[in-house]
Motif scaffolding. Structure first.
Motif, PDB file in Angstrom:
ATOM      1  N   ALA A   1       0.844  -1.190   0.000  1.00 52.67           N
ATOM      2  CA  ALA A   1       0.000   0.000   0.000  1.00 52.67           C
ATOM      3  C   ALA A   1       0.877   1.237   0.000  1.00 52.67           C
ATOM      4  O   ALA A   1       2.097   1.143   0.124  1.00 52.67           O
ATOM      5  CB  ALA A   1      -0.910  -0.014   1.222  1.00 52.67           C
ATOM      6  N   ILE A   2       0.264   2.390  -0.144  1.00 53.50           N
ATOM      7  CA  ILE A   2       1.037   3.640  -0.143  1.00 53.50           C
ATOM      8  C   ILE A   2       1.855   3.763   1.133  1.00 53.50           C
ATOM      9  O   ILE A   2       3.020   4.145   1.093  1.00 53.50           O
ATOM     10  CB  ILE A   2       0.103   4.858  -0.284  1.00 53.50           C
ATOM     11  N   GLY A   3       1.250   3.431   2.260  1.00 51.54           N
ATOM     12  CA  GLY A   3       1.907   3.675   3.543  1.00 51.54           C
ATOM     13  C   GLY A   3       2.299   2.445   4.312  1.00 51.54           C
ATOM     14  O   GLY A   3       2.445   2.505   5.545  1.00 51.54           O
ATOM     15  N   GLY A   4       2.495   1.307   3.646  1.00 51.69           N
ATOM     16  CA  GLY A   4       2.907   0.127   4.400  1.00 51.69           C
ATOM     17  C   GLY A   4       2.786  -1.150   3.598  1.00 51.69           C
ATOM     18  O   GLY A   4       2.379  -1.153   2.434  1.00 51.69           O
ATOM     19  N   ASN A   5       3.137  -2.239   4.253  1.00 53.77           N
ATOM     20  CA  ASN A   5       3.078  -3.561   3.629  1.00 53.77           C
ATOM     21  C   ASN A   5       1.656  -4.098   3.623  1.00 53.77           C
ATOM     22  O   ASN A   5       0.830  -3.737   4.461  1.00 53.77           O
ATOM     23  CB  ASN A   5       3.992  -4.538   4.360  1.00 53.77           C
ATOM     24  N   LEU A   6       1.379  -4.989   2.689  1.00 56.70           N
ATOM     25  CA  LEU A   6       0.042  -5.568   2.522  1.00 56.70           C
ATOM     26  C   LEU A   6       0.034  -7.028   2.942  1.00 56.70           C
ATOM     27  O   LEU A   6       0.946  -7.791   2.596  1.00 56.70           O
ATOM     28  CB  LEU A   6      -0.396  -5.462   1.062  1.00 56.70           C
ATOM     29  N   PHE A   7      -1.013  -7.412   3.670  1.00 61.11           N
ATOM     30  CA  PHE A   7      -1.267  -8.813   4.006  1.00 61.11           C
ATOM     31  C   PHE A   7      -2.668  -9.182   3.534  1.00 61.11           C
ATOM     32  O   PHE A   7      -3.609  -8.385   3.659  1.00 61.11           O
ATOM     33  CB  PHE A   7      -1.150  -9.051   5.514  1.00 61.11           C
ATOM     34  N   VAL A   8      -2.787 -10.390   2.990  1.00 58.90           N
ATOM     35  CA  VAL A   8      -4.048 -10.904   2.459  1.00 58.90           C
ATOM     36  C   VAL A   8      -4.407 -12.174   3.224  1.00 58.90           C
ATOM     37  O   VAL A   8      -3.561 -13.065   3.389  1.00 58.90           O
ATOM     38  CB  VAL A   8      -3.920 -11.209   0.953  1.00 58.90           C
ATOM     39  N   VAL A   9      -5.648 -12.254   3.694  1.00 59.16           N
ATOM     40  CA  VAL A   9      -6.096 -13.417   4.478  1.00 59.16           C
ATOM     41  C   VAL A   9      -7.100 -14.222   3.671  1.00 59.16           C
ATOM     42  O   VAL A   9      -8.120 -13.693   3.211  1.00 59.16           O
ATOM     43  CB  VAL A   9      -6.735 -12.965   5.811  1.00 59.16           C
TER      44      VAL A   9
ATOM     45  N   ASP B   1      -7.426 -19.601   6.951  1.00 60.16           N
ATOM     46  CA  ASP B   1      -6.408 -19.503   7.997  1.00 60.16           C
ATOM     47  C   ASP B   1      -5.023 -19.204   7.426  1.00 60.16           C
ATOM     48  O   ASP B   1      -4.022 -19.277   8.139  1.00 60.16           O
ATOM     49  CB  ASP B   1      -6.366 -20.794   8.821  1.00 60.16           C
ATOM     50  N   THR B   2      -4.964 -18.867   6.133  1.00 60.36           N
ATOM     51  CA  THR B   2      -3.681 -18.537   5.495  1.00 60.36           C
ATOM     52  C   THR B   2      -3.515 -17.024   5.402  1.00 60.36           C
ATOM     53  O   THR B   2      -4.397 -16.317   4.923  1.00 60.36           O
ATOM     54  CB  THR B   2      -3.591 -19.147   4.084  1.00 60.36           C
ATOM     55  N   ILE B   3      -2.375 -16.562   5.876  1.00 57.04           N
ATOM     56  CA  ILE B   3      -2.035 -15.141   5.828  1.00 57.04           C
ATOM     57  C   ILE B   3      -0.851 -14.988   4.886  1.00 57.04           C
ATOM     58  O   ILE B   3       0.193 -15.597   5.073  1.00 57.04           O
ATOM     59  CB  ILE B   3      -1.704 -14.601   7.230  1.00 57.04           C
ATOM     60  N   LYS B   4      -1.035 -14.149   3.887  1.00 58.94           N
ATOM     61  CA  LYS B   4      -0.088 -14.071   2.776  1.00 58.94           C
ATOM     62  C   LYS B   4       0.409 -12.646   2.596  1.00 58.94           C
ATOM     63  O   LYS B   4      -0.352 -11.682   2.775  1.00 58.94           O
ATOM     64  CB  LYS B   4      -0.809 -14.552   1.508  1.00 58.94           C
ATOM     65  N   THR B   5       1.678 -12.504   2.239  1.00 60.17           N
ATOM     66  CA  THR B   5       2.243 -11.193   1.916  1.00 60.17           C
ATOM     67  C   THR B   5       3.224 -11.351   0.766  1.00 60.17           C
ATOM     68  O   THR B   5       3.818 -12.418   0.599  1.00 60.17           O
ATOM     69  CB  THR B   5       2.931 -10.576   3.158  1.00 60.17           C
ATOM     70  N   PRO B   6       3.408 -10.309  -0.063  1.00 61.38           N
ATOM     71  CA  PRO B   6       4.343 -10.421  -1.184  1.00 61.38           C
ATOM     72  C   PRO B   6       5.793 -10.594  -0.721  1.00 61.38           C
ATOM     73  O   PRO B   6       6.173 -10.084   0.339  1.00 61.38           O
ATOM     74  CB  PRO B   6       4.171  -9.079  -1.924  1.00 61.38           C
TER      75      PRO B   6
END
Length: 284
Positions: free
Chosen positions: A183-191, A194-199
Motif C-alpha cells: 500500500a502507499i503507507g505500508g506492507n500488505l497482508f491478504v487473508v 487460515d492462510t495469511i499471505k504477503t508479497p
C-alpha cells in the motif's frame, strides 16, 4: 525542536539549504518508529535496517553511529521537546552531505531527528471505514532499491493524490509484473481462511519492520498458515481480510476494495500479539 547532527534547533528554523541532496536528488534514507516513555519500539530492527540500507546506497557510516549513540540522540531530542512521558512518533533521516550533481562529492552523511506526540501508547485497531483502490498509472520496480526506506517516494505521493481525487483512503501499488506489492503507507497482508499471505521482497515491497514482526507472529501461531508469495489483483476481491502494516499504525484493516467489504477478525487478533511482542522487545 529538531536534532541536526547533535545540535537542537527550533522546528521552525531554516537549517537545510538548497544544496541538500535529500531535497535535490532524494539522496536520503529514513526510519519512523514509536517511542513510549523512553522505550523505542523494535529499535534494534530499525537500527540494523538503517545501517544495511546505508551500505547498499554507499553512504559512509560514521564511527559514532552505534545503536547506543543514535538511541541517545533520539531520547535527548524527546526530552528537549518535553515528551519523555508521552507516546512519540520519531523520524530519523540520514542524508548524504552537500556537493556534486548526481555524482556526490562526498559519501559522508548528516542526520536529522524529528519527534511529535501521538495519542495512543500502543497499537490500536481502527473500526473506521478504510477503502482502497488499485493504482495502475505507475509501477514499483522489482529490485533491492524498492525494499529500502528511502526518500524516493514520488510514486507514493502521486498515488496519494490519486486516492484523494477518487475518494479513497489509500491505494495498493503494483510492480512491473502487475503483482500487488504494497500500500502507499505500508506492507500488505491478504487473508484467505487460515492462510495469511504477503508479497516477497523480490516483488519490490518495502522491507518493513512490522511486516517482519507479523511474519514472526504468524509463523509461531498454530492457528495460522503463512505464505510469502506474489499476489494477483484478482485475489483481492476473493480475500476474507486485507490489512496494511507499518511502524506507526501497526495494523490498518482495509474495510472495502471496489465492491468487496472485508471482515476484521484476524487483524484484531494479531494487534494484541503485536503489542505483546513490542513490550517483550522493550524489556529484553
Amino acid at each position: 525542536m529538531v536534532n541536526l547532527n547533535g545540535k537542537l534547533f527550533s522546528s521552525e528554523a531554516e537549517i537545510l539549504t538548497h544544496k541538500n541532496r535529500g531535497l535535490k536528488y532524494g539522496d536520503a534514507l529514513f526510519e519512523t518508529l514509536r517511542c513510549i516513555k523512553g522505550d523505542l519500539f523494535f529499535w534494534e530492527d530499525h537500527y540494523f535496517r538503517l545501517m544495511a540500507s546505508m551500505r547498499i546506497v554507499r553512504m559512509e557510516i560514521p564511527m559514532e553511529f552505534t545503536m547506543e549513540f543514535l538511541e541517545g540522540e533520539i531520547k535527548n531530542t524527546i526530552v528537549e521537546n518535553q515528551l519523555e512521558n508521552e507516546a512519540v512518533r520519531v523520524r530519523v533521516t540520514v542524508f548524504r552531505n552537500d556537493g556534486g550533481l548526481y555524482s556526490p562529492l562526498t559519501n559522508t552523511v548528516s542526520y536529522l531527528i524529528e519527534v511529535e506526540k501521538m495519542e495512543s501508547p500502543f497499537y490500536l485497531i481502527s473500526e473506521n471505514a478504510y477503502e482502497v483502490e488499485l493504482f495502475k498509472d505507475y509501477y514499483v520496480n522489482r529490485d533491492m532499491l524498492s525494499n529500502l526506506k528511502s526518500t524516493n517516494k514520488i510514486l507514493n505521493v502521486v498515488a496519494s493524490v490519486y486516492a484523494q481525487e477518487n475518494g479513497c483512503d489509500s491505494c495498493l501499488l503494483i510492480n512491473t509484473d502487475k503483482h500487488v506489492v504494497e500500500a502507499i503507507g505500508g506492507n500488505l497482508f491478504v487473508v484467505h481462511g487460515d492462510t495469511i499471505k504477503t508479497p516477497p521482497l523480490a516483488d519490490g515491497c518495502l522491507d518493513g519492520i512490522i511486516r517482519k514482526k507479523i511474519i514472526e507472529i504468524v509463523e509461531a501461531t498454530e492457528a495460522y498458515q503463512f505464505a510469502e508469495e506474489s499476489i494477483s489483483p484478482f485475489e483481492l476481491q476473493k480475500a476474507d481480510e486485507l490489512f496494511i502494516t507499518n511502524s506507526i499504525v501497526g495494523i490498518q484493516p482495509i474495510s472495502k476494495y471496489r465492491k468487496k467489504v472485508f471482515k476484521n477478525e484476524i487483524g484484531k487478533n494479531l494487534v494484541g500479539k503485536l503489542n505483546a511482542k513490542a513490550r517483550m522487545a522493550q524489556t529484553s
